[in-house]
Scaffold this motif. Structure first.
Motif, PDB file in Angstrom:
ATOM      1  N   SER A   1       1.022  -1.363  -0.534  1.00 14.18           N
ATOM      2  CA  SER A   1      -0.291  -0.050  -0.115  1.00 14.18           C
ATOM      3  C   SER A   1       0.746   1.010   0.148  1.00 14.18           C
ATOM      4  O   SER A   1       0.651   2.354  -0.972  1.00 14.18           O
ATOM      5  CB  SER A   1      -0.351  -0.390   1.392  1.00 14.18           C
TER       6      SER A   1
ATOM      7  N   LEU B   1       0.458   1.741  -4.005  1.00 13.86           N
ATOM      8  CA  LEU B   1      -0.873   2.890  -4.444  1.00 13.86           C
ATOM      9  C   LEU B   1      -0.233   3.672  -3.973  1.00 13.86           C
ATOM     10  O   LEU B   1      -0.627   4.640  -4.180  1.00 13.86           O
ATOM     11  CB  LEU B   1      -1.891   2.497  -3.315  1.00 13.86           C
ATOM     12  N   GLY B   2       1.212   3.985  -3.415  1.00 13.46           N
ATOM     13  CA  GLY B   2       1.407   4.693  -3.098  1.00 13.46           C
ATOM     14  C   GLY B   2       2.316   6.435  -4.245  1.00 13.46           C
ATOM     15  O   GLY B   2       2.134   7.276  -4.304  1.00 13.46           O
TER      16      GLY B   2
ATOM     17  N   VAL C   1       0.591   6.149  -6.966  1.00 15.87           N
ATOM     18  CA  VAL C   1      -0.970   7.331  -7.305  1.00 15.87           C
ATOM     19  C   VAL C   1      -1.168   8.350  -6.716  1.00 15.87           C
ATOM     20  O   VAL C   1      -1.501   9.129  -6.729  1.00 15.87           O
ATOM     21  CB  VAL C   1      -2.072   5.905  -7.760  1.00 15.87           C
ATOM     22  N   TYR C   2      -1.478   7.154  -5.289  1.00 17.71           N
ATOM     23  CA  TYR C   2      -2.005   8.348  -4.160  1.00 17.71           C
ATOM     24  C   TYR C   2      -1.464   9.636  -3.444  1.00 17.71           C
ATOM     25  O   TYR C   2      -1.275  10.250  -2.649  1.00 17.71           O
ATOM     26  CB  TYR C   2      -2.763   7.100  -3.022  1.00 17.71           C
ATOM     27  N   GLY C   3       0.273   8.567  -3.766  1.00 17.74           N
ATOM     28  CA  GLY C   3       1.486   9.392  -2.460  1.00 17.74           C
ATOM     29  C   GLY C   3       1.662   8.638  -1.669  1.00 17.74           C
ATOM     30  O   GLY C   3       1.514   8.094  -0.925  1.00 17.74           O
TER      31      GLY C   3
ATOM     32  N   TYR D   1       0.583   6.173   0.866  1.00 15.18           N
ATOM     33  CA  TYR D   1      -0.427   6.123   1.331  1.00 15.18           C
ATOM     34  C   TYR D   1      -1.118   4.868   1.775  1.00 15.18           C
ATOM     35  O   TYR D   1      -0.522   3.363   1.892  1.00 15.18           O
ATOM     36  CB  TYR D   1      -0.916   6.056  -0.538  1.00 15.18           C
TER      37      TYR D   1
ATOM     38  N   PRO E   1      -4.591   3.373   3.522  1.00 12.71           N
ATOM     39  CA  PRO E   1      -6.656   3.834   2.420  1.00 12.71           C
ATOM     40  C   PRO E   1      -7.424   3.576   4.514  1.00 12.71           C
ATOM     41  O   PRO E   1      -7.745   4.613   4.551  1.00 12.71           O
ATOM     42  CB  PRO E   1      -6.844   2.136   2.952  1.00 12.71           C
TER      43      PRO E   1
ATOM     44  N   ASP F   1      -7.047   6.939   4.986  1.00 12.41           N
ATOM     45  CA  ASP F   1      -7.256   8.401   4.102  1.00 12.41           C
ATOM     46  C   ASP F   1      -8.696   7.839   4.793  1.00 12.41           C
ATOM     47  O   ASP F   1      -9.216   8.998   5.349  1.00 12.41           O
ATOM     48  CB  ASP F   1      -7.821   7.782   3.044  1.00 12.41           C
TER      49      ASP F   1
ATOM     50  N   GLN G   1     -11.054  10.886   6.625  1.00  4.59           N
ATOM     51  CA  GLN G   1     -11.852  11.640   6.797  1.00  4.59           C
ATOM     52  C   GLN G   1     -13.219  11.762   7.808  1.00  4.59           C
ATOM     53  O   GLN G   1     -14.521  12.668   7.401  1.00  4.59           O
ATOM     54  CB  GLN G   1     -13.325  10.670   5.643  1.00  4.59           C
TER      55      GLN G   1
END
Length: 134
Positions: A48, A52-53, A55-57, A60, A62, A65, A69
């Motif tokens: 992750s 995923l980092g 794409v999302y930094g 990252y 989840p 994230d 929220q």
């Protein structure tokens, strides 16, 4: 149940689950019965952060994230990228350097991965040799 109450419950659940996951990622290799699960969990975490980092930094997560929220819905602002920085700041009352926290977290995770791989390979070799000896 009001939205605010639901968000408060979700906040507590995220804290509990994320804390358990961090603890397991750090020490799950200790017990032979949890080593395979640990290897999966720490690998998924690192995938992750770095997969995923892309794409999302970098770094990252989840869980962070989704948790952020919830915290924003509860009115919190200026949340750091790292949940570890957030909780270290809150627990100690010190504004930790994000770079220092990231280095500690990455170092700990990579160390746990190396130990987990070594112990899982050792366990598999022992199981294989026990089967040949019997």
């Amino acid at each position: 149940m009001s939205d605010h109450t639901l968000y408060l419950i979700l906040d507590v659940l995220f804290v509990a689950f994320h804390t358990l996951l961090v603890g397991f990622n750090t020490l799950g290799w200790v017990w032979r019965r949890t080593r395979r699960l640990h290897l999966f969990a720490i690998s998924a975490t690192l995938l992750s952060w770095f997969g995923l980092g892309v794409v999302y930094g970098w770094g990252y997560c989840p869980l962070t994230d989704w948790h952020w929220q919830v915290k924003r819905a509860l009115g919190e602002t200026q949340l750091p990228a790292s949940c570890m920085k957030y909780y270290l700041d809150r627990i100690t009352g010190v504004d930790w350097s994000a770079a220092v926290v990231d280095a500690l977290v990455i170092g700990t995770a990579l160390g746990a991965l190396v130990v987990s791989v070594v112990l899982n390979v050792r366990d598999m070799r022992r199981a294989g040799s026990a089967g040949r000896d019997g």
